[in-house]
Design a protein around this motif. Structure first.
Motif, mmCIF file in Angstrom:
data_model
loop_
_atom_site.group_PDB
_atom_site.id
_atom_site.type_symbol
_atom_site.label_atom_id
_atom_site.label_comp_id
_atom_site.label_asym_id
_atom_site.label_seq_id
_atom_site.Cartn_x
_atom_site.Cartn_y
_atom_site.Cartn_z
ATOM 1 N N ALA A 13 0.841 -1.201 0.000
ATOM 2 C CA ALA A 13 0.000 0.000 0.000
ATOM 3 C C ALA A 13 0.874 1.248 0.000
ATOM 4 O O ALA A 13 1.985 1.255 0.513
ATOM 5 C CB ALA A 13 -0.913 0.009 1.208
ATOM 6 N N ASN A 14 0.339 2.325 -0.585
ATOM 7 C CA ASN A 14 1.069 3.590 -0.631
ATOM 8 C C ASN A 14 0.986 4.330 0.692
ATOM 9 O O ASN A 14 1.799 5.205 0.973
ATOM 10 C CB ASN A 14 0.532 4.477 -1.757
ATOM 11 N N SER A 15 -0.004 4.019 1.510
ATOM 12 C CA SER A 15 -0.134 4.662 2.812
ATOM 13 C C SER A 15 -0.526 3.611 3.844
ATOM 14 O O SER A 15 -1.018 2.542 3.510
ATOM 15 C CB SER A 15 -1.180 5.780 2.758
ATOM 16 N N PHE A 16 -0.275 3.933 5.088
ATOM 17 C CA PHE A 16 -0.572 3.009 6.172
ATOM 18 C C PHE A 16 -1.605 3.643 7.086
ATOM 19 O O PHE A 16 -1.625 4.860 7.269
ATOM 20 C CB PHE A 16 0.694 2.694 6.967
ATOM 21 N N LEU A 26 0.658 1.589 11.802
ATOM 22 C CA LEU A 26 1.855 2.279 12.250
ATOM 23 C C LEU A 26 2.105 2.051 13.737
ATOM 24 O O LEU A 26 3.246 1.852 14.167
ATOM 25 C CB LEU A 26 1.747 3.779 11.950
ATOM 26 N N LYS A 27 1.043 2.044 14.538
ATOM 27 C CA LYS A 27 1.186 1.792 15.968
ATOM 28 C C LYS A 27 1.714 0.386 16.227
ATOM 29 O O LYS A 27 2.589 0.175 17.063
ATOM 30 C CB LYS A 27 -0.149 1.991 16.688
ATOM 31 N N LYS A 28 1.184 -0.596 15.493
ATOM 32 C CA LYS A 28 1.635 -1.979 15.661
ATOM 33 C C LYS A 28 3.101 -2.123 15.255
ATOM 34 O O LYS A 28 3.879 -2.787 15.934
ATOM 35 C CB LYS A 28 0.756 -2.926 14.834
ATOM 36 N N ALA A 29 3.456 -1.501 14.134
ATOM 37 C CA ALA A 29 4.843 -1.582 13.676
ATOM 38 C C ALA A 29 5.790 -0.930 14.675
ATOM 39 O O ALA A 29 6.870 -1.449 14.967
ATOM 40 C CB ALA A 29 4.975 -0.920 12.306
ATOM 41 N N LEU A 30 5.387 0.209 15.238
ATOM 42 C CA LEU A 30 6.202 0.893 16.230
ATOM 43 C C LEU A 30 6.346 0.059 17.498
ATOM 44 O O LEU A 30 7.428 -0.016 18.087
ATOM 45 C CB LEU A 30 5.588 2.255 16.560
#
Length: 102
Positions: free
Chosen positions: A5-8, A13-17
């Motif tokens: 995807a071009n955006s998250f 983003l919270k999970k990745a962080l």
């Protein structure tokens, strides 16, 4: 996380962080044979920095030198023109001991 995807989304983003923080905490763990596995902060609680130890020993009129400081003194003694041949030989023997440790 969808990488195509071009955006998250904010949730992605919270999970990745959160995963990054978990892996960072795991990397901070330090392992010493006599300490088991503990974090860097736990090690700092158990041991004092060398600078603090030096200050405490100076208060007791004791000067603690690191190997590096001793090696520098021995090299300067060896290079000094004021040193006798016996002093230079002794400095070389002492240097051999310290370099052997490295």
């Amino acid at each position: 996380v969808d990488l195509d995807a071009n955006s998250f989304t904010s949730e992605e983003l919270k999970k990745a962080l959160a995963k990054m923080k978990e892996s960072e905490k795991a990397e901070r763990k330090v392992s010493f044979p006599f300490l088991k596995q503990c974090t860097l902060q736990e090690v700092r609680k158990k041991f004092r920095p060398i600078e603090q130890l030096k200050e405490e020993f100076e208060k007791l009129n004791m000067k603690i030198e690191t190997d590096y400081e001793i090696i520098v003194k021995l090299i300067s003694k060896f290079n000094s023109s004021a040193s006798t041949l016996d002093e230079k030989v002794a400095a070389l023997y002492d240097l051999e001991y310290y370099v052997h440790q490295v």
